[in-house]
Design a protein around this motif. Structure first.
Motif, PDB file in Angstrom:
ATOM      1  N   PHE A 130     -30.111 -16.743 -17.899  1.00 32.96           N
ATOM      2  CA  PHE A 130     -28.752 -16.960 -18.437  1.00 32.96           C
ATOM      3  C   PHE A 130     -28.454 -18.322 -19.154  1.00 32.96           C
ATOM      4  O   PHE A 130     -28.057 -18.327 -20.214  1.00 32.96           O
ATOM      5  CB  PHE A 130     -27.703 -16.618 -17.372  1.00 32.96           C
ATOM      6  N   VAL A 131     -28.921 -19.321 -18.574  1.00 30.83           N
ATOM      7  CA  VAL A 131     -28.451 -20.747 -18.855  1.00 30.83           C
ATOM      8  C   VAL A 131     -29.453 -20.874 -20.068  1.00 30.83           C
ATOM      9  O   VAL A 131     -29.049 -21.647 -21.112  1.00 30.83           O
ATOM     10  CB  VAL A 131     -28.602 -21.648 -17.630  1.00 30.83           C
ATOM     11  N   SER A 159     -24.937 -32.630 -18.934  1.00 33.76           N
ATOM     12  CA  SER A 159     -24.247 -31.446 -18.686  1.00 33.76           C
ATOM     13  C   SER A 159     -25.297 -30.352 -18.866  1.00 33.76           C
ATOM     14  O   SER A 159     -25.186 -29.358 -18.035  1.00 33.76           O
ATOM     15  CB  SER A 159     -23.105 -31.238 -19.662  1.00 33.76           C
ATOM     16  N   VAL A 160     -26.067 -30.216 -19.641  1.00 29.18           N
ATOM     17  CA  VAL A 160     -27.334 -29.231 -20.010  1.00 29.18           C
ATOM     18  C   VAL A 160     -27.760 -29.193 -18.707  1.00 29.18           C
ATOM     19  O   VAL A 160     -28.404 -28.203 -18.157  1.00 29.18           O
ATOM     20  CB  VAL A 160     -27.887 -29.606 -21.237  1.00 29.18           C
ATOM     21  N   ALA A 161     -28.450 -30.213 -18.230  1.00 27.10           N
ATOM     22  CA  ALA A 161     -29.287 -30.395 -17.221  1.00 27.10           C
ATOM     23  C   ALA A 161     -28.431 -29.945 -15.835  1.00 27.10           C
ATOM     24  O   ALA A 161     -29.156 -29.384 -15.212  1.00 27.10           O
ATOM     25  CB  ALA A 161     -29.755 -31.760 -16.807  1.00 27.10           C
ATOM     26  N   ALA A 162     -27.233 -30.120 -15.726  1.00 24.85           N
ATOM     27  CA  ALA A 162     -26.518 -29.832 -14.643  1.00 24.85           C
ATOM     28  C   ALA A 162     -26.484 -28.363 -14.628  1.00 24.85           C
ATOM     29  O   ALA A 162     -26.620 -27.878 -13.593  1.00 24.85           O
ATOM     30  CB  ALA A 162     -25.163 -30.510 -14.769  1.00 24.85           C
ATOM     31  N   LEU A 205     -29.076 -26.421 -13.314  1.00 25.11           N
ATOM     32  CA  LEU A 205     -29.293 -26.352 -12.000  1.00 25.11           C
ATOM     33  C   LEU A 205     -28.320 -25.528 -11.095  1.00 25.11           C
ATOM     34  O   LEU A 205     -28.729 -24.734 -10.177  1.00 25.11           O
ATOM     35  CB  LEU A 205     -29.348 -27.980 -11.246  1.00 25.11           C
ATOM     36  N   LEU A 206     -27.166 -25.933 -11.865  1.00 20.32           N
ATOM     37  CA  LEU A 206     -26.033 -24.959 -11.331  1.00 20.32           C
ATOM     38  C   LEU A 206     -26.184 -23.408 -11.318  1.00 20.32           C
ATOM     39  O   LEU A 206     -25.951 -22.460 -10.464  1.00 20.32           O
ATOM     40  CB  LEU A 206     -24.762 -25.161 -11.741  1.00 20.32           C
ATOM     41  N   ALA A 207     -26.629 -22.935 -12.563  1.00 18.85           N
ATOM     42  CA  ALA A 207     -26.468 -21.763 -12.881  1.00 18.85           C
ATOM     43  C   ALA A 207     -27.402 -20.666 -12.081  1.00 18.85           C
ATOM     44  O   ALA A 207     -27.163 -19.595 -11.572  1.00 18.85           O
ATOM     45  CB  ALA A 207     -26.778 -21.216 -14.467  1.00 18.85           C
ATOM     46  N   PRO A 208     -28.692 -21.123 -11.891  1.00 18.88           N
ATOM     47  CA  PRO A 208     -29.778 -20.583 -10.962  1.00 18.88           C
ATOM     48  C   PRO A 208     -29.561 -20.671  -9.499  1.00 18.88           C
ATOM     49  O   PRO A 208     -29.693 -19.824  -8.806  1.00 18.88           O
ATOM     50  CB  PRO A 208     -30.915 -21.411 -11.282  1.00 18.88           C
TER      51      PRO A 208
END
Lengths: 97, 390
Positions: free
Chosen positions: B311-312, B331-334, B337-340
């Motif tokens: 998804f990300v 924000s991309v890096a964040a 990590l967040l979405a998975p």
């Protein structure tokens, strides 16, 4: 191919062949065809397909099958940890039948 | 399991009356629903009664084998988790067709979806249905809890006076009742022998026509795309509260940045933040069930994480071409990590709805997955917040 199989080598299912009387009840109640009957004795044919529902042990008149049954549900495990005690299933969201 | 201590009503209602709806407290559902106790709502769920059958033990209400519009609407409602915990029928004995003392006795749960599934597959037959008090829970889950169990069968047999109603001593149970019922115990305590029918009520006619023999195929539980699809609505409903809280929090946190906080930034960045979060959540609740066989790995947390990563990545591809999706590299890096992490956690919880996961397996995957999910979520949130200042 694309078969739904869960983690291998993890379930607590045990069969004591010496106690088995070959009635076939375990094979009948198992929804994942874990057991087969060979020479009038039950045999665990597909151990990793077991989901520990406990139907086989509950219906074994000879007491030859044992399994630590429970709900394979992460939410129940979390609820058990938060609330204390065994994992308890709070919902009924498996397909009704 | 202990016998039910709830208020017991007579098994057979007076002639010409519908069975009284069960009014005892339902077990609270851990999935965030509050049980509804409104009498009118429960009463509407009672199956349509068409006449009664007189027996040695009293009168038994007869139910139709065709489902009405109201039954279909009720099923739809229950699938969405609306008053699902009170979607039940009165425990007791029911008739289908014109049963005699020689007719079969089929045992069911008092979750109306289970009861309806059973009666709709008995069209053209004469049979008895004994609905157990499973607190409005379906057969398999009730068996797992023990409410669809040996004790309740013994108790219900006596309450409805089954020994006076039928001349034979045989009960047909759905196979998925077996985790709660000990067939030889029922036989020992009541004299009734238990025959396990097929897993699905749809296979019942063939089972009965074959002289009560189930084929190997009908003894297996499946988890088809359709089986998974019908579970999605209730998954969404169950998560609703948590998702709303987190989405609201992230919306407000979107205002954090240089100068600590700005409402303008909330308006600018809030909707996108919430969309990304909801996207990750829907990946776990909708995409994971649909794509379950095709996602890599066997553990649900890994399947969820892969779907979240997919998804990300798709979002990042979109951002490369169109821009404006993420606020800067951090924000991309964040979000990577967040979405998975979100999709993994939500996907992991789908084990509870699946038909093939064991408790031992779930414990094993959680021991690995939950720490990783936590680290990813905390790190991701930290990066996301720090990124707002750069």
């Amino acid at each position: 191919m694309f078969e739904l199989r869960y983690l291998p080598n993890v379930v607590t299912l045990k069969l004591d062949s010496d106690k088995c009387i070959g009635c076939g009840m375990c094979a009948e109640v198992c929804p994942h065809a874990v057991f087969t009957l060979e020479n009038k004795r039950a045999r665990i044919a597909d151990r990793d397909a077991c989901m520990e529902c406990g139907a086989c042990a509950k219906n074994c008149i000879a007491g030859a099958v044992s399994v630590k049954s429970g709900v394979g549900c992460a939410a129940a495990v979390i609820r058990g940890i938060v609330g204390g005690g065994e994992p308890t299933c709070g919902c009924s969201s498996t397909p009704a039948n | 399991m202990k016998q039910t201590t709830a208020k017991e009503s007579v098994g057979r209602p007076p002639e010409g009356q519908q069975p009284e709806p069960p009014l005892e407290d339902k077990p609270t559902c851990g999935c965030g629903q509050s049980p509804s106790k409104t009498k009118a709502a429960v009463h509407n769920d009672a199956p349509r009664i068409e006449g009664v059958i007189r027996t040695e033990a009293g009168t038994v209400p007869r139910v139709k084998t065709e489902l009405d519009l109201i039954d279909h609407l009720g099923a739809w409602r229950a699938r969405w988790g609306i008053r699902r915990m009170s979607y039940s029928v009165q425990p007791g004995l029911y008739a289908v067709g014109n049963p005699t003392p020689q007719s079969l006795v089929l045992v069911s749960a008092n979750y109306k979806l289970s009861f309806d599934r059973l009666r709709s597959n008995l069209s053209g037959r004469d049979a008895w249905i004994m609905a157990l008090d499973t607190k409005g829970i379906n057969v398999w889950c009730a068996a797992g809890k023990g409410t669809f169990g040996t004790d309740e069968i013994v108790h219900r047999l006596e309450t409805v006076g089954l020994k006076d109603t039928v001349s034979h001593r045989k009960l047909v149970l759905p196979q998925l009742a077996a985790p709660g019922v000990s067939a030889h115990e029922v036989k020992r305590r009541t004299g009734f022998s238990v025959v396990y029918g097929p897993v699905r009520a749809e296979d019942l006619p063939a089972f009965l026509d074959a002289g009560m023999r189930a084929t190997a195929e009908t003894r297996l539980i499946r988890f088809t795309l359709y089986d998974r699809l019908v579970l999605i609505p209730v998954e969404l409903t169950n998560w609703l509260l948590y998702v709303a809280i987190i989405a609201a929090a992230m919306f407000i946190l979107s205002g954090v940045g240089p100068g600590i906080f700005s409402f303008g930034r909330v308006v600018d960045a809030g909707p996108l933040t919430v969309s990304l979060f909801l996207g990750a959540f829907l990946t776990g609740t909708v995409a994971v069930p649909i794509l379950l066989p095709y996602l890599p790995g066997r553990s649900f947390s890994l399947k969820g994480a892969s779907a979240g990563l997919l998804f990300v990545s798709a979002m990042q591809l979109y951002a490369w071409q169109h821009g404006g999706l993420f606020d800067g590299r951090l924000s991309v890096a964040a979000w990577f990590l967040l979405a998975p992490a979100v999709a993994s956690f939500v996907g992991m919880n789908f084990t509870g709805s699946s038909t093939y996961t064991s408790l031992s397996g779930v414990l094993r995957e959680m021991r690995v997955a939950v720490p990783i999910q936590t680290v990813c979520a905390v790190l991701g949130l930290g990066l996301w917040l720090v990124g707002r200042f750069i």
